[in-house]
Design a protein around this motif. Structure first.
Motif: not given
Length: 301
Positions: A249-256, A244-247
């Protein structure tokens, strides 16, 4: 193209003498013409599950990660530092955590010793981004660069972000130490680091590709003409990031933004059949992306 797998073992006699297990370094080697790419273990991280999985649909997350034999409360992703040699250059892509981040990580020096490579042999260090597990191994205990003969290369946008005094106040409390640590280390090489942009050939046969979202200026590095790509943390795990690459993730600073980058990168890697090296992927991190019924899957090489 020739691929092979190897296991490096350090200090087996000493381990036997003390009844302790020998330390194993699992890695992979990818040979592309005259270029040999090895992945070296910097150890692993210990992360609360919600650092990556938080904010995702939890029922679906639990079903996905269970199929990979993983829990949801704690994850221990490996850390794969890429070493590239072509007979002239010895290039590291990222430098691991060093001793100041987590005790389970910061093992790159041991991995290099096992392979018989001295720090003075490294000619170039290319950074994907400025998070601790990629950057904090830059300096020794005297705040001198661990790799004294190396030229350092980082994306202009990434360097600007981590050296901006306002970053520590805007990044959020949980990551404030990341900003402090990055700024201190980058200050040491600020006068000599070479700053690059998207699409720039940073070394012969190695091109920087802007892959933002995990951090503002995150770079992947394309080796050869679509021969392989070092993706850093643009694809951060082998389970939900693929399925689900479109979800977000909390690990990313800009998740979208990271999700948009991840989908585009996976689509390209799958369509072109290009080998990839992921920093937190299993088996040394070298593999291919395959299209699945829903999303993608990581296939180790």
């Amino acid at each position: 193209m020739l691929t092979r797998r190897h296991i490096l073992t350090t200090a087996p006699l000493a381990a036997a003498a003390t009844l302790l297990p020998a330390r194993l370094w699992a890695g992979s080697t990818l040979t592309l013409g005259d270029v040999q790419i090895d992945t070296l273990s910097d150890g692993s991280l210990v992360l609360p599950g919600d650092f990556i999985l938080g904010g995702m649909p939890q029922d679906e997350v639990a079903e996905i990660v269970a199929r990979y034999g993983l829990p949801t409360d704690q994850l221990t992703p490996p850390c794969n530092v890429t070493l590239l040699r072509d007979g002239t250059r010895t290039v590291l892509l990222d430098v691991g955590s060093g001793p100041d981040f987590q005790p389970s990580a910061g093992k790159l020096a041991e991995a290099m010793d096992a392979l018989g490579i001295g720090v003075e042999e490294v000619t170039h260090v290319l950074f994907t981004h400025g998070h601790p597990d990629h950057l904090w191994g830059l300096l020794d205990e005297f705040d001198e660069p661990v790799f004294p003969a190396a030229e350092f290369v980082m994306g202009q946008a990434e360097f600007d972000y981590w050296t901006d005094p306002d970053t520590v106040n805007s990044i959020g409390e949980a990551r404030a130490s990341f900003a402090v640590g990055a700024a201190r280390r980058l200050a040491v090489i600020a006068d000599t680091v070479r700053l690059v942009g998207d699409g720039e050939e940073v070394l012969p046969g190695i091109t920087a590709r802007l892959t933002p979202g995990h951090t503002p200026g995150h770079l992947a590095y394309e080796i050869g003409s679509a021969a392989a790509m070092v993706v850093g943390d643009a694809i951060g795990n082998h389970h939900v990031a693929f399925e689900r690459p479109d979800w977000a993730s909390g690990s990313d600073q800009d998740a979208d933004m990271a999700a948009t980058t991840r989908v585009a990168l996976l689509e390209r890697l799958a369509a072109e059949g290009m080998p990839m090296i992921g920093y937190h992927l299993p088996g040394g991190g070298i593999g291919r992306v395959e299209q699945a019924a829903t999303g993608f899957r990581f296939s180790e090489m």
